[in-house]
Design a protein around this motif. Structure first.
Motif, mmCIF file in Angstrom:
data_model
loop_
_atom_site.group_PDB
_atom_site.id
_atom_site.type_symbol
_atom_site.label_atom_id
_atom_site.label_comp_id
_atom_site.label_asym_id
_atom_site.label_seq_id
_atom_site.Cartn_x
_atom_site.Cartn_y
_atom_site.Cartn_z
ATOM 1 N N LEU A 205 11.634 -19.411 -1.954
ATOM 2 C CA LEU A 205 12.543 -18.263 -1.986
ATOM 3 C C LEU A 205 14.016 -18.663 -1.998
ATOM 4 O O LEU A 205 14.894 -17.798 -1.942
ATOM 5 N N GLU A 206 14.289 -19.970 -2.091
ATOM 6 C CA GLU A 206 15.656 -20.378 -2.416
ATOM 7 C C GLU A 206 16.019 -19.846 -3.803
ATOM 8 O O GLU A 206 17.187 -19.618 -4.105
ATOM 9 N N ASP A 207 14.990 -19.643 -4.629
ATOM 10 C CA ASP A 207 15.153 -18.983 -5.936
ATOM 11 C C ASP A 207 14.099 -17.874 -6.002
ATOM 12 O O ASP A 207 12.979 -18.101 -6.471
ATOM 13 N N PRO A 208 14.438 -16.671 -5.496
ATOM 14 C CA PRO A 208 13.427 -15.613 -5.355
ATOM 15 C C PRO A 208 13.099 -14.881 -6.660
ATOM 16 O O PRO A 208 13.399 -13.708 -6.840
ATOM 17 N N THR A 209 12.479 -15.627 -7.581
ATOM 18 C CA THR A 209 11.945 -15.014 -8.796
ATOM 19 C C THR A 209 10.658 -14.263 -8.443
ATOM 20 O O THR A 209 10.105 -14.429 -7.349
ATOM 21 N N TYR A 210 10.172 -13.469 -9.385
ATOM 22 C CA TYR A 210 8.917 -12.753 -9.158
ATOM 23 C C TYR A 210 7.776 -13.734 -8.902
ATOM 24 O O TYR A 210 6.985 -13.564 -7.967
ATOM 25 N N GLU A 211 7.705 -14.791 -9.710
ATOM 26 C CA GLU A 211 6.624 -15.768 -9.547
ATOM 27 C C GLU A 211 6.685 -16.429 -8.169
ATOM 28 O O GLU A 211 5.655 -16.587 -7.496
ATOM 29 N N ASN A 212 7.875 -16.808 -7.721
ATOM 30 C CA ASN A 212 8.008 -17.457 -6.421
ATOM 31 C C ASN A 212 7.690 -16.514 -5.268
ATOM 32 O O ASN A 212 7.123 -16.920 -4.251
ATOM 33 N N LEU A 213 8.058 -15.249 -5.436
ATOM 34 C CA LEU A 213 7.729 -14.262 -4.415
ATOM 35 C C LEU A 213 6.216 -14.101 -4.294
ATOM 36 O O LEU A 213 5.665 -14.020 -3.181
ATOM 37 N N MET A 214 5.525 -14.126 -5.442
ATOM 38 C CA MET A 214 4.065 -14.002 -5.415
ATOM 39 C C MET A 214 3.408 -15.264 -4.842
ATOM 40 O O MET A 214 2.364 -15.181 -4.191
#
Length: 271
Positions: A205-214
């Motif tokens: 979540l240092e880079d909270p993209t949709y994929e990373n959030l999932m």
């Protein structure tokens, strides 16, 4: 599913928002469990574009009145409720004027993500848990739909890890193509860390993209369901590499039996 308790937490539910894969399944799945004698609760945000008069939303005073701390600020929690027409199902709405009064769901008129979507997701996760605690209702399964609800597994496994009401609850996260372009606020990881959650456990979540959030959501779940017929390759890879039970996509006419069997044998692990 008779007498099983299932909590549905979704960013969208019909008939309160336009029909999407998420909004549709967030209605169809609880309707199926309800028809089979299960007990259900449905939670979603009370966006400003939901017509309260038409849908007959009303505030539940005994559940409202609490403040949730979000990044060191006290934010009032308001709970509203409505009944889905022709269905014996109630929907609980998590509300806060600063986060949800605006006349849109996730983006402004130009299609840009709201800059406080990270805080809205944190508020929603905490608001659901605190309200269920007030209801004193212990779910067997918690089924999460949509990225705005995707912090719930993380908060249950960490922030609320010692809460006895959820000690036996199993978490299912459905994954859809319905995400967002770009990233949420880069401050998201710090705002979650403020709640005592180790940043090392949410480094994506240092880079909270949709994929990373999932990724974070699935890592804190007990099972996952593919909610889109043609899931994007990177998301499908995420499902395939997870070590939790996964149910492939099922069409509307065949999902009921598949979900029931999955809930029972793979999530609750009953014979």
């Amino acid at each position: 599913m008779k007498e099983k308790r299932i909590l549905y937490v979704s960013s969208e539910v019909i008939p309160y928002l336009p029909e999407t894969e998420i909004a549709s399944m967030s209605f169809e799945a609880p309707q199926m469990v309800n028809a089979k004698g299960g007990q259900i609760r449905i939670f979603m945000p009370r966006y400003g574009n939901i017509n309260e008069r038409r849908h007959q939303l009303h505030e539940v005073i005994r559940l409202s009145g609490m403040n949730l701390v979000i990044n060191d600020f006290d934010m009032p929690l308001i709970i509203k409720v409505a009944s889905i027409p022709k269905e014996r199902m109630q929907v609980y709405f998590i509300d806060n004027e600063e986060y949800f009064k605006r006349k849109a769901t996730f983006t402004d008129e130009e299609g840009k993500l709201f800059p406080d979507n990270d805080e809205r997701a944190i508020f929603f996760a905490k608001g659901v848990v605190e309200t269920v605690k007030k209801l004193n209702w212990s779910p067997d399964i918690i089924h999460v739909h949509g990225w705005l609800a995707s912090l719930l597994p993380l908060y249950l496994k960490h922030y609320y890890a010692s809460e006895p009401l959820f000690s036996e609850s199993k978490i299912v996260t459905s994954i859809y193509n319905q995400g967002y372009e770009g990233s949420l606020s880069k401050e998201m990881i710090n705002k979650i860390a403020f709640d005592g959650i180790d940043p090392a456990s949410i480094s994506e979540l240092e880079d909270p993209t949709y994929e990373n959030l999932m990724k974070v959501s699935l890592r804190n779940s007990d099972a996952t369901i593919v909610g889109s017929e043609h899931l994007e390759e990177n998301l499908m890879k995420l499902v395939n590499t997870t070590k939790i039970p996964a149910l492939p996509y099922k069409k509307k006419e065949e999902f009921a039996q598949a979900y029931e069997e999955f809930y029972t044998t793979k999530v609750l692990k009953e014979e």
